[in-house]
Design a protein around this motif. Structure first.
Motif, short mmCIF file in Angstrom:
data_model
loop_
_atom_site.label_atom_id
_atom_site.label_comp_id
_atom_site.label_asym_id
_atom_site.label_seq_id
_atom_site.Cartn_x
_atom_site.Cartn_y
_atom_site.Cartn_z
N TYR A 479 0.94 -1.18 0.16
CA TYR A 479 0.16 0.14 0.14
C TYR A 479 0.99 1.16 0.21
O TYR A 479 1.95 1.25 0.39
N TRP A 480 0.33 2.29 -0.42
CA TRP A 480 0.92 3.71 -0.35
C TRP A 480 1.73 4.06 0.82
O TRP A 480 2.79 4.76 0.94
N TYR A 481 0.86 3.57 2.11
CA TYR A 481 1.15 3.98 3.37
C TYR A 481 2.13 2.87 3.93
O TYR A 481 2.75 3.04 5.14
N SER A 482 2.26 1.96 3.41
CA SER A 482 3.00 0.63 3.94
C SER A 482 4.48 1.09 4.76
O SER A 482 4.77 0.84 5.85
N GLY A 483 5.35 1.70 3.58
CA GLY A 483 6.41 2.06 4.29
C GLY A 483 6.64 2.98 5.45
O GLY A 483 7.50 3.11 6.35
N TYR A 484 5.77 4.04 5.50
CA TYR A 484 5.51 5.03 6.41
C TYR A 484 5.21 4.51 7.77
O TYR A 484 5.63 4.70 8.70
N VAL A 485 4.18 3.63 7.70
CA VAL A 485 3.84 2.95 8.79
C VAL A 485 5.00 2.12 9.30
O VAL A 485 5.22 2.32 10.65
N GLN A 486 5.74 1.22 8.55
CA GLN A 486 7.03 0.60 9.35
C GLN A 486 8.00 1.77 9.62
O GLN A 486 8.45 1.27 10.93
N THR A 487 8.16 2.73 9.15
CA THR A 487 9.08 3.63 9.93
C THR A 487 8.60 4.33 11.02
O THR A 487 9.35 4.58 12.14
N ALA A 488 7.48 4.76 11.17
CA ALA A 488 6.62 5.32 12.27
C ALA A 488 6.73 4.27 13.24
O ALA A 488 6.90 4.70 14.59
N ARG A 490 8.91 1.94 13.75
CA ARG A 490 10.27 1.91 14.14
C ARG A 490 10.72 3.10 15.08
O ARG A 490 11.56 2.98 16.12
N TRP A 491 10.28 4.12 15.03
CA TRP A 491 10.61 5.58 15.83
C TRP A 491 9.62 5.35 16.86
O TRP A 491 9.73 6.37 17.81
N GLY A 492 8.46 4.53 17.08
CA GLY A 492 7.79 4.55 18.38
C GLY A 492 6.67 5.47 18.24
O GLY A 492 6.42 6.13 19.35
N LEU A 493 6.12 5.98 17.08
CA LEU A 493 5.21 6.93 16.83
C LEU A 493 3.89 6.23 16.72
O LEU A 493 2.98 7.29 17.05
N LEU A 494 3.57 5.20 16.85
CA LEU A 494 2.23 4.70 16.59
C LEU A 494 1.69 4.40 17.88
O LEU A 494 2.18 3.91 18.84
N TYR A 495 0.27 4.65 17.95
CA TYR A 495 -0.40 4.55 19.16
C TYR A 495 -0.75 3.08 19.37
O TYR A 495 -0.78 2.39 18.16
N PRO A 496 -1.35 2.67 20.31
CA PRO A 496 -1.90 1.28 20.52
C PRO A 496 -2.89 1.21 19.80
O PRO A 496 -3.73 1.83 19.37
#
Length: 527
Positions: A479-488, A490-496
């Motif tokens: 998906y267009w967002y797959s790489g962004y989600v993976q990077t985010a 890795r940086w600990g930016l995603l909420y539970p």
């Protein structure tokens, strides 16, 4: 016709002071008088050769709406907008407005121009047109334009007719229609059944007074004033009440006019917070040029903000003998330092929860409270935060810029997307985020400010902030967002329980923004 705000982020009220209150600055040399004189001088410097005024300083194209607001302000300050002082190359602002009446369409357009041209300048056909908009139920609107539920068109029309000395037909029906649209919290929105905002509530206070509601006797009027009080901030100013915003000049100006119309003392302890009142706040937003910043430190829409502030300060003239102006001494909020660094965990823990619906056990409690004490997010008038509520793309962008601690003077006024006009409440934030490369908009070239921010969009924006190098290395992924989600991640930016396809809630946005704020500040310090 779509439902939208007609002026920057909020539907602004018209000034009762236009033709009824004498000039304030001729009475003394106090701070109010000096502020008014400086504002008048600034406006003179930005007038165009055609007699009109632009939306932005230096723009050679005049705008009828901007000119109308300035003319109202000049009249409130006792200026003769048709005199030699305001005549350029044989043309003055009233000439300019009269030449643009053929462009009027909405009820608010007619009402605004009718107020600006109040008195001998007001063409009779404008007032007759406004009168013709009244429906059998007392509501002023144009059904053909889809204005049936418009509260703002109703209030503007009443103010326009009253300012011109025209008797309002069926005032009882007009009042009842308005009162039946008052929300449970006491406020009013610009359209029926929408959440309350301080700007329209301030207008409603003035309209209720015109239609016979008595201060101290009217329950509806008192409820509206109580709602306005919930929007007052520690700096003495008022926020709009409908978005996560700090105090701003526009809202504060409308509330000040409402207070004077209702016989309230704006300098009193009742209308002060930590020793600061709304007049103090307005003073703090005026810079050396005489213009007013929409928010202290930000130069967004200075001409418009100056016109609004000038009208409001001029309204103090009739009460100045009872409530003499004070020198502005704005006390800083002890929870927010001048560099807007995030409060420490111990500071947050030492305080009781700022919001009635946010327990210290909530998974995002620390993030929300940390952003709140720094003025990056606010709650609602009922003292709730509503952590599960979705967030618009405009709101998220505003919170993002605040979370990064970007100096407000660095924001841009540029229009980055065709669906974000320069008077949109978040235009400067969206423009800055686009300039920095944080946002790119929808595929069709629009920003969609009212659309809900999704998890995928949140992740992509945050990655562009702290890891721009990797954003182009996301090809050949599902998906267009797959790489962004993976990077985010890795940086600990995603909420539970992150879901890229679900709209992010207020709690989830706060969690991710608190995380990126820490990382971003570390990156800045290392540069």
């Amino acid at each position: 016709m779509g439902l939208k705000r007609i002026v920057p982020g909020l539907v602004v009220a018209i000034m009762l002071v236009c033709s009824m209150i004498p000039p304030a600055y001729g009475e003394s040399n106090g701070p109010v008088a000096n502020s008014i004189q400086q504002a008048v001088t600034y406006l003179k410097g930005v007038q165009n050769p055609d007699g009109g005024f632009p939306w932005q300083d230096g723009d050679e194209t005049s705008d009828p709406v901007a000119t109308a607001w300035v003319v109202m302000a000049l009249k409130a300050a006792g200026e003769d907008s048709q005199g030699n002082t305001w005549t350029k190359e044989g043309k003055h602002p009233v000439d300019y407005l009269c030449q643009k009446t053929h462009l009027l369409e909405t009820t608010c357009d007619y009402a605004r121009t009718g107020i600006a041209l109040a008195g001998k300048d007001s063409p009779a056909h404008l007032l007759q047109k406004i009168e013709s908009f009244q429906q059998p139920n007392g509501h002023f609107s144009q059904t053909a334009l889809g204005e049936d539920g418009f509260i703002n068109s109703h209030m503007w029309s009443i103010l326009a007719l009253h300012t011109n000395g025209v008797k309002i037909s069926h005032p009882e029906k007009a009042l009842q229609w308005l009162l039946s649209r008052q929300n449970e919290d006491g406020g009013f929105g610009w359209y029926e059944n929408l959440d309350s905002d301080a700007d329209d509530t301030a207008v409603a206070v003035q309209v209720m007074a015109i239609l016979g509601e008595k201060p101290g006797q009217s329950t509806s009027l008192q409820k509206a004033l109580n709602y306005l009080k919930t929007c007052q901030q520690a700096d003495g100013g008022f926020n709009s009440g409908w978005a996560d915003r700090q105090s701003n000049t526009s809202t504060s100006a409308w509330v000040l006019q409402a207070l004077t119309a209702a016989g309230e003392d704006p300098y009193s302890q009742k209308w002060s917070v930590k020793g600061n009142n709304v007049v103090d706040y307005l003073f703090s937003c005026q810079d050396k040029s005489g213009s007013f910043r929409w928010i202290a430190g930000e130069k967004s829409a200075p001409l418009q903000s100056t016109a609004f502030a000038l009208s409001a300060l001029s309204s103090l003239s009739e009460v100045s003998s009872r409530w003499p102006g004070r020198k502005a001494e704005v006390n800083p909020d002890p929870w927010v330092d001048s560099t807007r660094k995030l409060a420490t965990d111990s500071q947050v823990e030492d305080r009781t929860s700022l919001f009635s619906d946010l327990s210290p056990n909530h998974w995002a409690y620390q993030a929300i409270e940390g952003l709140a004490v720094n003025g990056i997010v606010n709650g609602y008038p009922d003292k709730t935060f509503r952590p599960g509520q979705s967030v618009s793309r405009a709101e998220f962008t505003c919170m993002l810029i605040g979370s990064l601690g970007i100096d407000e003077s660095e924001k841009t006024n540029g229009v980055a997307f065709p669906d974000v006009n320069h008077w949109h409440w978040a235009a400067s934030y969206i423009g800055k985020a686009h300039q920095e490369g944080y946002i790119t908009g929808r595929p069709e070239g629009l920003f969609d400010p009212d659309g809900l921010i999704s998890g995928a969009e949140l992740a992509s924006i945050l990655v562009r902030v702290i890891d721009p190098v990797t954003q182009d290395n996301h090809n050949n992924l599902p998906y267009w967002y797959s790489g962004y989600v993976q990077t985010a991640d890795r940086w600990g930016l995603l909420y539970p329980d992150f879901d890229p396809n679900r709209s992010a809630t207020r709690a989830e946005c706060a969690y991710s923004l608190a995380a990126i704020r820490t990382i971003y500040q570390d990156q800045v310090q290392q540069q």
